[in-house]
Design an enzyme around this catalytic site. Structure first.
Site, PDB file in Angstrom:
ATOM      1  N   SER A  34       0.800  -1.227   0.000  1.00 51.50           N
ATOM      2  CA  SER A  34       0.000   0.000   0.000  1.00 51.50           C
ATOM      3  C   SER A  34       0.832   1.275   0.000  1.00 51.50           C
ATOM      4  O   SER A  34       0.345   2.329  -0.421  1.00 51.50           O
ATOM      5  CB  SER A  34      -0.920   0.005   1.229  1.00 51.50           C
ATOM      6  N   ASP A 291      -3.280   7.439   8.643  1.00 50.40           N
ATOM      7  CA  ASP A 291      -3.934   6.513   9.553  1.00 50.40           C
ATOM      8  C   ASP A 291      -2.850   5.837  10.377  1.00 50.40           C
ATOM      9  O   ASP A 291      -1.714   6.321  10.425  1.00 50.40           O
ATOM     10  CB  ASP A 291      -4.828   5.519   8.802  1.00 50.40           C
ATOM     11  N   HIS A 294      -0.198   4.348   7.486  1.00 49.90           N
ATOM     12  CA  HIS A 294       0.088   4.942   6.178  1.00 49.90           C
ATOM     13  C   HIS A 294       0.399   6.430   6.296  1.00 49.90           C
ATOM     14  O   HIS A 294      -0.281   7.145   7.024  1.00 49.90           O
ATOM     15  CB  HIS A 294      -1.106   4.746   5.233  1.00 49.90           C
TER      16      HIS A 294
END
Length: 626
Positions: A34, A291, A294
């Site tokens: 990600s 978050d 990330h």
């Protein structure tokens, strides 16, 4: 109703706002998780046809359903900085449904190191909840583009999915990521950028400080570096753990709010009361995490700038030999200006003639795929003398000092060199035939090298210094088509030039994430050419002289520069640098005025054009017989 942009169109608009140099690679292929994902999944809270990326929305509300797309990840920004256009996902159901071409970003949120490897080598290996494709090398028939850049990151999800719980399992996860690098290298990839894993102990999911997670992250990275050292490819390591620790140590200069607990709070989820998404003043640019795991787009920008700086650095440093070569050409040109002013007007036999020359020069380098644009100014001082041996021969010598500076690259790096050149020469003139030969040697002092780069809103400077030397030989043979004693002269000629510039390797000061070590550089030049020179005597005191020459360069391969991060010793990488042009056109126009029988004043303007380099010079000189 206002029409919303597709993700592709929005990416194009963002790319157009970012200055891009000529692309040094044919493409950028990304494999990872990600942290690099360009948007494999649909974005249910975004506009129609939007894809999900794991960072904050672009604002101003940052809310789901606002019509705002997610910001870009670091490899997406890097691709635009390299002039490769927008990065798009490889296996997106949104792209498939709209008939859009799949892209080169194979990174997928949630991928472990095993899944990253599968996305490269396995049938059906690029898979997510919505769509499946064969891995990259399956889709290409097992061949990787040798002129492309490959970006690999991963390991975080091995920790989050409890696959890493000891030093041995951390090392095993690092080995699986290295398997991905080796698969690409074995298929022909030459340039592979590999990110070390950021410190997972210093993230909100671990409360901002978890020594055990930090220890295992260190074990992962130590094993990763150890195994990368054995791969026969140009591995460009990214020391993102050190980079982020430097940002965290002084967050205010990067635009983050230093009064907040940046390692324990975030924009969404682990809510920051001052800048969080549901606060009265939502602003993710003030925070490092979107978050619990990330980063925000502000951190993604810093990471992209860092990666770009490691590619741009050797391209900039490859200009150091060209600076010295330009000073040598200026020196040789100033000598020839003296010879042209003296044409058919040598001093008497056994007499000396001395000359003093002061000049200025300007260098301009156009952007290439393997080097950035640059320009700068310099000045010079020459002193020389000649002795006429007989009716046909004259010998002499000259010494010169040159100071040259250029600004290069996206952040205007500053490079200075002081060159000292000495030449011995011999000239021949008889029965319309003429010839000259010059041998030159010199040294360079690069005592003020300031390589600059952007890291988000901050401009960082890495400093260093080095030395070098040069050697050269030049010869010409011509024939004057005018009668002896004529007021005008016109002469075609043939020329040959050889030069070699050596620049010593050096290490920049300090040991930050951006500090680099560079290897020695060697630049050869072999040129053959032809030209035409002329002289017109306007009156008894004043003459004009001019010259045009064309030369073919036979050493026109791209230079190679080897670099190594000081913070990751043992992994060096070699990238193409400046590519000399295969032709050189040059011209000179000058005037000589006799002030007294023994003293003359000369001035000249010169212009030289290589394919992607321009050198201009202007000089004024005095010549005195005694």
């Amino acid at each position: 109703m206002k029409k919303l942009l597709t993700p592709l169109a929005a990416a194009c608009l963002i790319a157009s706002a970012i200055p891009a140099s000529a692309a040094p690679f044919t493409g950028l292929y990304v494999f990872g998780d990600s942290l690099s994902d360009a948007g494999q999944f649909p974005d249910p809270g975004g506009p129609a046809n939007a894809t999900q990326r794991f960072t904050n929305r672009v604002g101003p509300t940052y809310q789901n359903g606002s019509g705002e797309i997610r910001g870009e990840t670091a490899p997406m920004i890097l691709g635009q900085q390299l002039g490769l256009g927008p990065q798009t996902p490889s296996t997106s159901v949104i792209y498939q449904g709209n008939g859009w071409a799949d892209g080169n970003n194979w990174a997928t949120g949630g991928y472990t190191t095993s899944q990253i490897l599968n996305s490269i080598v396995a049938p059906g290996g690029s898979s997510n909840f919505f769509r499946s494709r064969d891995g990259y090398l399956i889709s290409t028939g097992g061949r990787a583009d040798s002129n492309a850049l490959y970006y690999v990151n991963g390991g975080g999800n091995d920790f989050l999915q409890n696959l890493v719980f000891s030093p041995a399992t951390a090392q095993a996860a690092a080995g699986r990521l290295v398997d991905s690098v080796e698969a690409l290298q074995g298929a022909g990839a030459r340039y592979i950028m590999v990110s070390l894993l950021p410190d997972l102990g210093n993230t909100p999911i671990n409360g901002g400080a978890n020594p055990a997670a930090s220890f295992l992250t260190g074990a992962f990275n130590t094993e990763l570096v150890s195994q990368l050292q054995g791969i026969n490819a140009q591995i460009i390591p990214l020391n993102n753990p050190l980079l982020l620790s430097e940002v965290m140590a002084n967050p205010g200069i990067y635009g983050f709010d230093a009064t907040q607990n940046l390692a324990a709070t975030c924009f969404e989820g682990c809510f920051n009361a001052t800048w969080g998404i549901n606060s009265a003043t939502p602003d993710p640019s003030k925070l490092m995490f979107n978050d619990a795991v990330h980063p925000t787009t502000a951190v993604q920008q810093i990471a992209a700038d860092y990666a770009y700086s490691l590619i741009e650095a050797p391209r900039q440093i490859s200009l150091l030999p060209e600076m010295a070569m330009g000073n040598l050409r200026s020196h040789q040109g100033q000598l020839r200006n003296q010879w042209q002013a003296d044409w058919e007007n040598w001093q008497a036999v056994d007499e000396w003639r001395g000359f003093l020359v002061g000049g200025g020069q300007r260098m301009d380098f156009d952007s290439q795929g393997s080097s950035p644009s640059a320009d700068g100014n310099g000045y010079s001082f020459n002193i020389g003398t000649s002795l006429r041996l007989d009716e046909s021969w004259r010998v002499g010598a000259a010494i010169a000092g040159y100071q040259q500076n250029i600004e290069a690259g996206s952040a205007n790096s500053e490079y200075d060199v002081d060159s000292y050149v000495a030449s011995a020469f011999a000239q021949y003139q008889e029965n319309r035939w003429w010839a000259d030969l010059a041998l030159s040697g010199g040294s360079m002092d690069y005592d003020n090298l300031k390589r600059k780069m952007y890291l988000g809103s901050v401009k960082r400077t890495e400093k260093g210094n080095t030395d070098g030397d040069l050697w050269a030989a030049s010869a010409r043979l011509g024939y004057d088509i005018a009668q002896p004693g004529s007021e005008w002269h016109l002469s075609p000629f043939l020329s040959g030039d050889y030069a070699r510039v050596n620049v010593d390797g050096y290490t920049e000061d300090g040991s930050r994430s951006t500090t680099l070590k560079f290897d020695d550089q060697h630049r050869d030049s072999n040129r053959l050419g032809a030209g035409l020179q002329g002289r017109l005597q306007l009156n008894t005191q004043t003459a004009l002289f001019a010259e045009y020459s064309f030369q073919r360069e036979y050493e026109d391969d791209a230079s190679k520069v080897t670099s190594e991060l000081v913070s990751i010793p043992g992994i060096d990488y070699k990238l193409d640098g400046y590519t000399p042009g295969d032709t050189l056109n040059s011209a000179t126009l000058g005037v000589s005025h006799q002030l007294t029988e023994e003293l003359s004043l000369r001035g000249a303007y010169s212009y030289g054009k290589e394919d992607d380099q321009t050198l201009q010079g202007i000089n004024l000189s005095l010549a005195l017989d005694w």
